[in-house]
Design a protein around this motif. Structure first.
Motif, short mmCIF file in Angstrom:
data_model
loop_
_atom_site.label_atom_id
_atom_site.label_comp_id
_atom_site.label_asym_id
_atom_site.label_seq_id
_atom_site.Cartn_x
_atom_site.Cartn_y
_atom_site.Cartn_z
N LEU A 341 0.85 -1.19 0.00
CA LEU A 341 0.00 0.00 0.00
C LEU A 341 0.88 1.24 0.00
CD1 LEU A 341 -2.89 -0.79 2.51
CD2 LEU A 341 -3.14 -0.21 0.10
N MET A 342 0.50 2.24 -0.79
CA MET A 342 1.29 3.46 -0.92
C MET A 342 0.39 4.69 -0.81
SD MET A 342 4.54 2.64 -1.54
CE MET A 342 5.31 3.93 -2.52
N PRO A 343 0.92 5.79 -0.26
CA PRO A 343 0.17 7.05 -0.31
C PRO A 343 0.18 7.58 -1.75
CG PRO A 343 2.36 7.43 0.59
CD PRO A 343 2.22 5.94 0.42
N PRO A 344 -0.88 8.22 -2.20
CA PRO A 344 -0.91 8.69 -3.60
C PRO A 344 0.18 9.71 -3.90
CG PRO A 344 -2.78 9.54 -2.35
CD PRO A 344 -2.14 8.49 -1.50
N ALA A 345 0.63 10.46 -2.89
CA ALA A 345 1.67 11.46 -3.14
C ALA A 345 2.99 10.83 -3.56
CB ALA A 345 1.88 12.31 -1.89
N LEU A 365 8.62 -2.19 -11.07
CA LEU A 365 7.25 -1.76 -10.78
C LEU A 365 6.40 -2.13 -11.98
CD1 LEU A 365 5.19 -0.30 -9.02
CD2 LEU A 365 5.91 1.85 -10.09
N GLN A 366 5.41 -2.99 -11.76
CA GLN A 366 4.63 -3.50 -12.87
C GLN A 366 3.20 -2.98 -12.90
OE1 GLN A 366 5.02 -7.66 -13.77
NE2 GLN A 366 7.10 -7.22 -14.45
N ALA A 367 2.68 -2.55 -11.75
CA ALA A 367 1.29 -2.06 -11.74
C ALA A 367 1.10 -1.05 -10.62
CB ALA A 367 0.31 -3.22 -11.58
N VAL A 368 0.27 -0.05 -10.89
CA VAL A 368 -0.17 0.92 -9.89
C VAL A 368 -1.69 0.96 -9.95
CG1 VAL A 368 -0.11 3.31 -9.09
CG2 VAL A 368 1.94 2.29 -10.11
N ILE A 369 -2.32 0.73 -8.80
CA ILE A 369 -3.78 0.62 -8.74
C ILE A 369 -4.30 1.67 -7.77
CG2 ILE A 369 -5.70 -0.89 -8.07
CD1 ILE A 369 -3.44 -3.17 -8.74
N ILE A 385 -2.01 0.98 -4.68
CA ILE A 385 -1.31 -0.30 -4.51
C ILE A 385 -0.24 -0.39 -5.59
CG2 ILE A 385 -1.51 -2.81 -4.68
CD1 ILE A 385 -4.34 -2.60 -3.62
N TRP A 386 0.98 -0.70 -5.17
CA TRP A 386 2.06 -0.95 -6.12
C TRP A 386 2.34 -2.44 -6.16
CZ3 TRP A 386 6.58 3.15 -6.00
CH2 TRP A 386 6.05 4.41 -6.26
N VAL A 387 2.39 -2.99 -7.36
CA VAL A 387 2.71 -4.41 -7.56
C VAL A 387 4.11 -4.49 -8.17
CG1 VAL A 387 1.98 -6.59 -8.58
CG2 VAL A 387 0.26 -4.87 -7.94
N VAL A 451 7.71 11.76 -14.11
CA VAL A 451 7.52 10.34 -13.76
C VAL A 451 6.33 10.21 -12.80
CG1 VAL A 451 8.71 8.19 -13.18
CG2 VAL A 451 10.05 10.18 -13.84
N ASP A 452 5.22 10.77 -13.23
CA ASP A 452 3.99 10.74 -12.44
C ASP A 452 3.31 9.39 -12.66
OD1 ASP A 452 1.55 11.09 -11.21
OD2 ASP A 452 1.15 13.05 -12.09
N LEU A 453 3.13 8.62 -11.58
CA LEU A 453 2.56 7.28 -11.69
C LEU A 453 1.08 7.24 -11.31
CD1 LEU A 453 5.47 5.24 -10.05
CD2 LEU A 453 5.17 5.90 -12.44
#
Length: 698
Positions: A341-345, A365-369, A385-387, A451-453
């Motif tokens: 789990l990650m903060p959106p910032a 890093l393969q996915a950001v949800i 969520i970072w996968v 590099v905005d994810l």
């Protein structure tokens, strides 16, 4: 059916707070009883400002006066833990209860035995696992105190009514929801844990390096067992109390696995700071999951400058989350998956763009949800969520980054379906994007100056409209008719010479209540149980304000006392609000149960017209008289209608005014509905103009 509470031993004591919980009242009520009742038990210890009382005497007094709150064994056991003193050691009390339940689970034949001594309890635990016994030994007293004897007696009764593991899980759920667990640092909600594990998949080993009380790991172990498999759980947690709770919860699942015939390895839990004192540097797990704390800038940046974990660059001091991410990758097996789990910032802060770029460039890093807001109380923001997976460093060019937006999904189950479906399709050879929901973004598109994810940046809205253009045009005509209905629903009024209502004598509602002409009723305080509900719907303050004929949207939980039943002509007033909004119960609401957020004013219909009374007490200026500061922190006030007065008029004149007040309520309801309908219609027309489905006249 409620269970009869066990009687506490005579040498056990209770504080005023503990008495309040037994009676389901506030502490002020307990102080009031001490002043009003000569037979109230005298203190047996404590201080004048914080006395303690003999538990058996208090229970006997409460029972004689009909004030003992009957509760099920679950609620009774939790109350003993919640009222444990000192309050700072409530986590220890929960752990001791868990250790006791664990030996009951390991030795079911011992259920009829008397309470084992602390030494005997440790002996049983050492036979299960020496590391577990060592952790429990740190919180266990040399001999049981009266307080712990009472607590374990209640826990023992709870274990005899069901499985010991289920008993401990209930107590844990109450603990995590309480103020004693440091809020979101303790547990991860089951819905969020389910989403994480759906993405991570299964493996022979699962690692959580900031385990809290073990919510994610326990779900992983339980899911593996349901699939007739096992996963060995590894955890590290900086809080010793949380670490012990984690180990206890994992051992319950491990014992189930052994009873099912699985050759499972026991769980491993270490105490310590995962970044500064990695307890398992050589561990490479198939699944790495984590819900780590955000925004901790003193994470060891200076001391870890040359740490070998920083494969993708030294995380800046202000980017601790990127340190956690690389820590997760350092503990991942070559074919494993890490989900955090990650903060959106963290997806867009300038300081972290170099590390983010390396993670994307190498394919780690393969996915950001993107998740909806509010899934992780008390945090109100929508988390990400970072996968992650270990890349083949021999191929520096990444393919694409999967971005998924689940913010419109209505439930955590729907979130898991959307995210899981997109992730599985991404891993397959037949991926197809879903506009506005998920897309595989080429790495070159992500690797710009920012590099905005953030997923929404790469997900243009779908060109498909939710509403057919022909339907929109038809609804424009319907909206015109609705506006005409709103206009016609205003009551007919005229200017009068004599201010009959303003000059009429006033009668205080408090005096009318004392005379028996009116009465006020409220529901008793309700528990926060989330278990199966055993009654019909309960009327809430939101239902009263909704203005529709629905009965209620809440429900009563087992053990709660039934609230007053709404009758025809009852006036319903929300307890908390920014204005007084009195409504007469609709026919559909008659017979429903009154909830805690509503007060009910019942009038003598031969003397008062309900709609007249509801209208005059809803006067705007009355809030100044009836409103008192509430503890909600939202600026809303607690409404005490006993402070108000109403004009005294003949019943026939009251009825004439009452019809006008009733029409005004109907007008406001239709006006609100028209505002909502108009806003939705404007949005749909704007969207249709944008995509070219509608256009202005030639």
């Amino acid at each position: 059916m409620t269970q009869e509470p066990r009687t506490a031993p005579s040498d056990a004591t209770l504080t005023a707070s503990g008495i309040a919980r037994l009676a389901n009242v506030g502490r002020a009520a307990v102080s009031n009883w001490r002043r009003r009742y000569a037979d109230f038990p005298v203190p047996v210890g404590g201080t004048p400002t914080s006395p303690s009382f003999d538990a058996r005497e208090v229970e006997s007094w409460l029972r004689r006066h009909g004030r003992l709150h009957e509760a099920g064994a679950e609620q009774w056991a939790w109350r003993h833990i919640e009222s444990y003193q000192p309050a700072a050691r409530i986590s220890d009390a929960l752990s001791i209860a868990g250790a006791y339940l664990l030996i009951r689970s390991d030795r079911p034949e011992a259920a009829a035995d008397s309470l084992p001594t602390p030494r005997k309890l440790l002996t049983h635990l050492r036979a299960i696992d020496s590391d577990l016994a060592d952790l429990v030994d740190d919180v266990l007293p040399k001999q049981w105190t009266p307080q712990l004897t009472t607590l374990l007696s209640a826990v023992d009764q709870l274990s005899q009514e069901g499985e010991p593991e289920a008993a401990f899980e209930y107590l844990h759920s109450q603990y995590v929801a309480s103020a004693h667990s440091l809020s979101g640092l303790a547990g991860t909600p089951d819905g969020v844990a389910d989403v994480l594990l759906n993405l991570a998949g299964a493996g022979a080993s699962t690692f959580d390096f900031t385990s809290g009380t073990g919510s994610i790991l326990r779900m992983a172990a339980d899911r593996a067992l349901l699939d007739a498999a096992v996963t060995r759980c590894y955890a590290q947690e900086i809080n010793p109390q949380y670490a012990l709770i984690t180990l206890l919860r994992l051992w319950f699942v491990h014992l189930r696995a052994k009873r099912s015939g699985h050759a499972a390895h026991p769980p491993v839990v270490h105490i310590g700071d995962s970044l500064l004192a990695d307890a398992m540097p050589d561990l490479r797990a198939d699944v790495v999951v984590a819900n780590f704390p955000f925004g901790i800038h003193d994470w060891g940046h200076d001391r870890l400058a040359y740490d070998p974990r920083w494969t993708y660059g030294l995380p800046p001091r202000t980017e601790p989350e990127l340190a956690w991410v690389q820590h997760a990758l350092a503990h991942l097996s070559p074919t494993g998956t890490a989900v955090v789990l990650m903060p959106p910032a963290a997806a867009l802060r300038p300081a972290g763009r170099r590390v983010r770029a390396e993670l994307v460039r190498h394919g780690a890093l393969q996915a950001v949800i993107a998740l909806p807001a509010g899934l992780m109380p008390p945090t109100g923001i929508g988390l990400h969520i970072w996968v992650l997976r270990l890349p083949d460093l021999g191929q520096p060019q990444a393919g694409a980054l999967l971005v998924v937006d689940t913010t419109t999904a209505p439930t955590t189950g729907a979130i898991a379906d959307v995210a899981g479906t997109a992730w599985r399709a991404y891993l397959s050879d037949h991926y197809a994007e879903e506009p506005g929901v998920h897309r595989a973004v080429p790495a070159i598109e992500v690797l710009d100056d920012q590099v905005d994810l953030t997923p929404q940046r790469y997900l243009p809205r779908s060109n498909e409209l939710a509403t057919n253009p022909a339907e929109i045009i038809a609804r424009i005509s319907d909206f015109g008719r609705l506006l005409e209905q709103v206009r016609l629903s205003l009551p007919a009024v005229q200017e009068i010479d004599a201010a009959a209502l303003g000059l009429a004598p006033q009668a205080d509602i408090a005096d009318l209540i004392r005379s028996g002409s009116m009465s006020i009723q409220r529901a008793v305080s309700r528990s926060r149980s989330t278990h199966t509900l055993d009654s019909g719907l309960v009327l809430t303050g939101a239902d009263v304000l909704a203005g529709d004929p629905a009965t209620g949207t809440a429900a009563r939980a087992p053990g709660d006392s039934a609230g007053p039943e709404v009758q025809a002509g009852d006036i319903l007033v929300p307890v908390i609000g920014r204005k007084i909004s009195a409504r007469v119960a609709t026919p559909e609401q008659v017979g429903s149960e009154l909830g805690t957020g509503v007060q009910l004013l019942r009038v003598d219909s031969s003397r008062f017209d309900p709609w007249f009374v509801a209208g005059v007490i809803s006067r705007t200026d009355n809030l100044r008289l009836a409103g008192r500061s509430s503890s909600t922190g939202s600026g809303a006030l607690r409404i005490d209608i006993k402070r108000l007065a109403i004009p005294v008029l003949p019943v026939d004149r009251q009825q004439a005014y009452g019809r006008a007040f009733r029409q005004l309520v109907e007008f406001r309801t239709r006006l609100d509905r028209a505002a909502e309908t108009g806003a939705a219609l404007a949005r749909e027309i704007g969207d249709s103009l944008t995509v070219g489905a509608l256009g202005p006249p030639s």
